[in-house]
Design an enzyme around this catalytic site. Structure first.
Site, PDB file in Angstrom:
ATOM      1  N   LEU A 124       0.839  -1.198   0.000  1.00  0.00           N
ATOM      2  CA  LEU A 124       0.000   0.000   0.000  1.00  0.00           C
ATOM      3  C   LEU A 124       0.881   1.258   0.000  1.00  0.00           C
ATOM      4  O   LEU A 124       0.720   2.130  -0.857  1.00  0.00           O
ATOM      5  CB  LEU A 124      -0.931  -0.010   1.227  1.00  0.00           C
ATOM      6  CG  LEU A 124      -1.803   1.231   1.432  1.00  0.00           C
ATOM      7  CD1 LEU A 124      -2.852   1.349   0.328  1.00  0.00           C
ATOM      8  CD2 LEU A 124      -2.512   1.182   2.807  1.00  0.00           C
ATOM      9  N   GLU A 126       3.657   4.129  -0.386  1.00  0.00           N
ATOM     10  CA  GLU A 126       4.526   4.577  -1.488  1.00  0.00           C
ATOM     11  C   GLU A 126       5.485   5.614  -0.913  1.00  0.00           C
ATOM     12  O   GLU A 126       5.248   6.135   0.187  1.00  0.00           O
ATOM     13  CB  GLU A 126       3.674   5.181  -2.611  1.00  0.00           C
ATOM     14  CG  GLU A 126       2.691   4.169  -3.189  1.00  0.00           C
ATOM     15  CD  GLU A 126       1.948   4.685  -4.418  1.00  0.00           C
ATOM     16  OE1 GLU A 126       2.022   5.890  -4.716  1.00  0.00           O
ATOM     17  OE2 GLU A 126       1.291   3.856  -5.068  1.00  0.00           O
ATOM     18  N   SER A 131       1.039   7.777   5.747  1.00  0.00           N
ATOM     19  CA  SER A 131      -0.233   7.976   6.473  1.00  0.00           C
ATOM     20  C   SER A 131      -1.334   8.417   5.511  1.00  0.00           C
ATOM     21  O   SER A 131      -2.496   8.034   5.647  1.00  0.00           O
ATOM     22  CB  SER A 131      -0.052   9.039   7.560  1.00  0.00           C
ATOM     23  OG  SER A 131       0.835   8.572   8.549  1.00  0.00           O
ATOM     24  N   THR A 157       6.978  -4.898   4.112  1.00  0.00           N
ATOM     25  CA  THR A 157       7.357  -6.027   4.972  1.00  0.00           C
ATOM     26  C   THR A 157       7.174  -7.320   4.186  1.00  0.00           C
ATOM     27  O   THR A 157       6.159  -7.494   3.498  1.00  0.00           O
ATOM     28  CB  THR A 157       6.455  -6.062   6.230  1.00  0.00           C
ATOM     29  OG1 THR A 157       6.538  -4.802   6.879  1.00  0.00           O
ATOM     30  CG2 THR A 157       6.889  -7.159   7.192  1.00  0.00           C
ATOM     31  N   GLY A 338      20.101  -1.471  33.864  1.00  0.00           N
ATOM     32  CA  GLY A 338      21.234  -0.540  33.884  1.00  0.00           C
ATOM     33  C   GLY A 338      22.099  -0.728  32.655  1.00  0.00           C
ATOM     34  O   GLY A 338      21.595  -0.983  31.556  1.00  0.00           O
ATOM     35  N   GLU A 362       1.335  -0.058  10.109  1.00  0.00           N
ATOM     36  CA  GLU A 362      -0.125  -0.285  10.102  1.00  0.00           C
ATOM     37  C   GLU A 362      -0.886   0.900  10.730  1.00  0.00           C
ATOM     38  O   GLU A 362      -1.921   0.728  11.383  1.00  0.00           O
ATOM     39  CB  GLU A 362      -0.471  -1.625  10.737  1.00  0.00           C
ATOM     40  CG  GLU A 362       0.204  -2.751   9.965  1.00  0.00           C
ATOM     41  CD  GLU A 362      -0.382  -4.111  10.140  1.00  0.00           C
ATOM     42  OE1 GLU A 362      -1.581  -4.216  10.378  1.00  0.00           O
ATOM     43  OE2 GLU A 362       0.379  -5.076   9.991  1.00  0.00           O
TER      44      GLU A 362
HETATM   45  N1  CAA Z   1     -12.958   0.469   6.260  1.00  0.00           N
HETATM   46  C1  CAA Z   1     -13.471   0.615   5.017  1.00  0.00           C
HETATM   47  N2  CAA Z   1     -13.483   1.786   4.362  1.00  0.00           N
HETATM   48  C2  CAA Z   1     -12.964   2.854   4.997  1.00  0.00           C
HETATM   49  C3  CAA Z   1     -12.423   2.781   6.295  1.00  0.00           C
HETATM   50  C4  CAA Z   1     -12.445   1.523   6.934  1.00  0.00           C
HETATM   51  N3  CAA Z   1     -11.936   1.364   8.150  1.00  0.00           N
HETATM   52  N4  CAA Z   1     -11.980   3.993   6.667  1.00  0.00           N
HETATM   53  C5  CAA Z   1     -12.250   4.817   5.649  1.00  0.00           C
HETATM   54  N5  CAA Z   1     -12.837   4.139   4.646  1.00  0.00           N
HETATM   55  C6  CAA Z   1     -13.273   4.665   3.356  1.00  0.00           C
HETATM   56  C7  CAA Z   1     -14.073   5.944   3.544  1.00  0.00           C
HETATM   57  O1  CAA Z   1     -15.442   5.659   3.726  1.00  0.00           O
HETATM   58  C8  CAA Z   1     -13.799   6.691   2.261  1.00  0.00           C
HETATM   59  O2  CAA Z   1     -14.605   6.187   1.223  1.00  0.00           O
HETATM   60  P1  CAA Z   1     -15.850   7.046   0.658  1.00  0.00           P
HETATM   61  O3  CAA Z   1     -15.253   8.320   0.166  1.00  0.00           O
HETATM   62  O4  CAA Z   1     -16.416   6.166  -0.387  1.00  0.00           O
HETATM   63  O5  CAA Z   1     -16.748   7.240   1.858  1.00  0.00           O
HETATM   64  C9  CAA Z   1     -12.362   6.287   1.915  1.00  0.00           C
HETATM   65  O6  CAA Z   1     -12.112   5.054   2.624  1.00  0.00           O
HETATM   66  C10 CAA Z   1     -11.331   7.321   2.340  1.00  0.00           C
HETATM   67  O7  CAA Z   1     -11.502   7.504   3.728  1.00  0.00           O
HETATM   68  P2  CAA Z   1     -11.132   8.870   4.447  1.00  0.00           P
HETATM   69  O8  CAA Z   1     -11.723  10.010   3.686  1.00  0.00           O
HETATM   70  O9  CAA Z   1     -11.485   8.727   5.887  1.00  0.00           O
HETATM   71  O10 CAA Z   1      -9.557   8.900   4.247  1.00  0.00           O
HETATM   72  P3  CAA Z   1      -8.471   9.907   4.757  1.00  0.00           P
HETATM   73  O11 CAA Z   1      -7.597  10.260   3.632  1.00  0.00           O
HETATM   74  O12 CAA Z   1      -9.101  10.999   5.554  1.00  0.00           O
HETATM   75  O13 CAA Z   1      -7.551   8.986   5.715  1.00  0.00           O
HETATM   76  C11 CAA Z   1      -6.690   7.815   7.582  1.00  0.00           C
HETATM   77  C12 CAA Z   1      -7.900   8.513   6.909  1.00  0.00           C
HETATM   78  C13 CAA Z   1      -7.263   7.234   8.852  1.00  0.00           C
HETATM   79  C14 CAA Z   1      -5.570   8.766   7.910  1.00  0.00           C
HETATM   80  C15 CAA Z   1      -6.198   6.684   6.641  1.00  0.00           C
HETATM   81  O14 CAA Z   1      -5.604   7.214   5.482  1.00  0.00           O
HETATM   82  C16 CAA Z   1      -5.192   5.772   7.287  1.00  0.00           C
HETATM   83  O15 CAA Z   1      -5.562   4.841   8.000  1.00  0.00           O
HETATM   84  N6  CAA Z   1      -3.876   5.999   7.022  1.00  0.00           N
HETATM   85  C17 CAA Z   1      -2.825   5.101   7.515  1.00  0.00           C
HETATM   86  C18 CAA Z   1      -2.470   4.088   6.495  1.00  0.00           C
HETATM   87  C19 CAA Z   1      -1.774   2.925   7.094  1.00  0.00           C
HETATM   88  O16 CAA Z   1      -2.182   2.390   8.133  1.00  0.00           O
HETATM   89  N7  CAA Z   1      -0.748   2.446   6.402  1.00  0.00           N
HETATM   90  C20 CAA Z   1      -0.063   1.260   6.831  1.00  0.00           C
HETATM   91  C21 CAA Z   1       0.645   0.660   5.669  1.00  0.00           C
HETATM   92  S1  CAA Z   1       0.698  -1.077   5.687  1.00  0.00           S
HETATM   93  C22 CAA Z   1       1.854  -1.554   6.804  1.00  0.00           C
HETATM   94  O17 CAA Z   1       2.318  -0.796   7.604  1.00  0.00           O
HETATM   95  C23 CAA Z   1       2.190  -2.987   6.767  1.00  0.00           C
HETATM   96  C24 CAA Z   1       3.445  -3.417   7.415  1.00  0.00           C
HETATM   97  O18 CAA Z   1       4.505  -2.870   7.243  1.00  0.00           O
HETATM   98  C25 CAA Z   1       3.429  -4.580   8.300  1.00  0.00           C
END
Ligand code: CAA
Length: 379
Positions: A124, A126, A131, A157, A338, A362
């Site tokens: 996911l 990039e 975030s 990962t 320590g 995550e």
């Molecule tokens: N489930 C399903 N859909 C969801 C959702 C959820 N929990 N949360 C939001 N959505 C949908 C929304 O409804 C929206 O869709 P619609 O426009 O159709 O309603 C769309 O997704 C976008 O949502 P937001 O407008 O709320 O998005 P945002 O840009 O404001 O972002 C955020 C909110 C909480 C910051 C989110 O971007 C986020 O969680 N960011 C963090 C990303 C992340 O966790 N990355 C981790 C990478 S993977 C990783 O780390 C793996 C590893 O190494 C082990």
């Protein structure tokens, strides 16, 4: 209050023994050598830990999400680098394949993944989009019966070791978040390659890398879910993944506290065990209290998911709290040790380094707070 079943208790005993006898034996060496634990990953597959909550018909153990959290907690007591390899297979790839995969995709990808025969990754992030995950630059253009993928994924990962992965790409950039779709891509496909391997602070036995797509041809049957459903798939997957990272933080903190207690009883200064001093007693008391609270939050989130109730906010709270506790407990465990705690001869500094990532991946602690606060303030 969450009551553990006999099955949960047996699973905990089994994974704890595995962590004590097999993981701990090699965790510091793997960490030092930045060595992927091939043997441990194979053993996790044999023990049914690579698809804990995946139904048996798809090669998993058919247990629940609470069982999954307990398994991650116990593997993390042994080594958090090893547990993240397991958690990506289980929750970041296995879970969306189960929820959104076609019957063919489940047979082809989910089954070997859950059996531990294949390792997978979740692509996911990039370089410019961490975030702010909806701002994807990777594109997927439809051409006949294929999608042509171009772009770069970051901090992946299991990237170097994965046999396949789920990748998110823009099928319609004009639609913003609604223009992202998810695809299953296999290692070895033309135009899909592992990029530079990341040098990290912790979880050193797990592999992390960039992943590049240069006109990579993906057959249309490898679209996961529907066109435009990518962000929904990604975010709902992370809702569950965060429970796993909460469990990982819990396991790291538990290991650090156990080490601090043992040391407090053994280490003598000023003619008595350091555990006789109130300064040390208070640290240990705070650790134990924080850990009990963490365990309740993590198990509660898993339990909600098992009951089919909303769990995203509970998962965000569990991850936020657990990762902050893990940093505090591992920092204080070094303090109890320590100077020895600062040295590589003991596992304390590894717990501290490993704990840090739980506040970042995550979804950072700040992202969890956004998720929690939005739920409080929404109409
Ligand atoms: N489930 C399903 N859909 C969801 C959702 C959820 N929990 N949360 C939001 N959505 C949908 C929304 O409804 C929206 O869709 P619609 O426009 O159709 O309603 C769309 O997704 C976008 O949502 P937001 O407008 O709320 O998005 P945002 O840009 O404001 O972002 C955020 C909110 C909480 C910051 C989110 O971007 C986020 O969680 N960011 C963090 C990303 C992340 O966790 N990355 C981790 C990478 S993977 C990783 O780390 C793996 C590893 O190494 C082990």
């Amino acid at each position: 209050m969450i009551t553990l079943s006999e099955e949960h208790r047996m699973l905990r005993a089994m994974v704890r023994e595995f962590a004590e006898k097999e993981i701990k034996k090699e965790s510091q060496e793997n960490d030092k050598a930045h060595r992927f634990p091939v043997g441990l990953v194979k053993r996790m597959g044999e023990l049914g830990l690579m698809g804990v909550a995946i139904p048996e018909e798809y090669g998993g153990s058919g247990l629940d999400n609470l069982a999954y959290a307990i398994a991650v907690e116990e593997v993390s007591r042994g080594c958090a680098g090893t547990s993240v390899i397991m958690s990506v297979n289980n929750s970041l790839v296995g879970d969306p394949l189960l929820r959104f995969g076609t019957p063919e995709q489940k047979q082809k990808y989910l089954k070997p993944l859950a059996k531990g025969e294949k390792i997978a990754c979740f692509m996911l992030s990039e370089p410019q989009s961490g975030s702010d995950a909806t701002h994807q630059k990777t594109t997927a253009q439809k051409k006949g019966h294929q999608y042509i993928l171009n772009g770069t994924k970051n901090f992946i990962t299991n990237g170097p070791q994965a046999d396949f992965g789920i990748v998110f790409a823009m099928t319609d950039p004009s639609q913003g978040a609604k223009g992202v779709s998810a695809f299953i891509v296999e290692k070895g496909w033309k135009g899909f390659r592992v990029g530079s391997i990341d040098e990290k602070l912790g979880i050193l036995c797990s592999g992390t890398s960039q992943m590049h797509f240069d006109n990579c041809e993906v057959p249309e049957e490898n679209l996961l879910g529907k066109v435009g459903e990518g962000i929904k798939i990604a975010f709902s997957t992370l809702d569950g993944g965060r429970i796993g990272i909460g469990a990982q933080a819990l396991g790291i903190a538990q290991a650090a506290m156990e080490a601090a207690i043992t040391y407090a009883k053994e280490r003598k200064q000023f003619g008595r065990a350091i555990g006789d001093f109130q300064a040390i007693q208070w640290i240990l008391a705070d650790m134990a209290t924080s850990l009990d609270a963490t365990r309740l939050l993590v198990y509660q989130a898993a339990n909600l998911k098992d009951q089919g109730k909303p769990y995203a906010i509970a998962g965000a709270k569990a991850k936020l709290f657990a990762s902050e506790v893990a940093m505090e407990v591992t920092t204080n465990a070094i303090q109890v040790y320590g100077g020895y705690g600062y040295m590589k001869d003991y596992p304390l500094e590894k717990y501290f380094r490993d704990a840090k990532i739980t506040q970042i991946y995550e979804g950072t602690s700040e992202v969890q707070r956004i998720v929690i606060a939005r739920s409080l303030l929404k109409d």
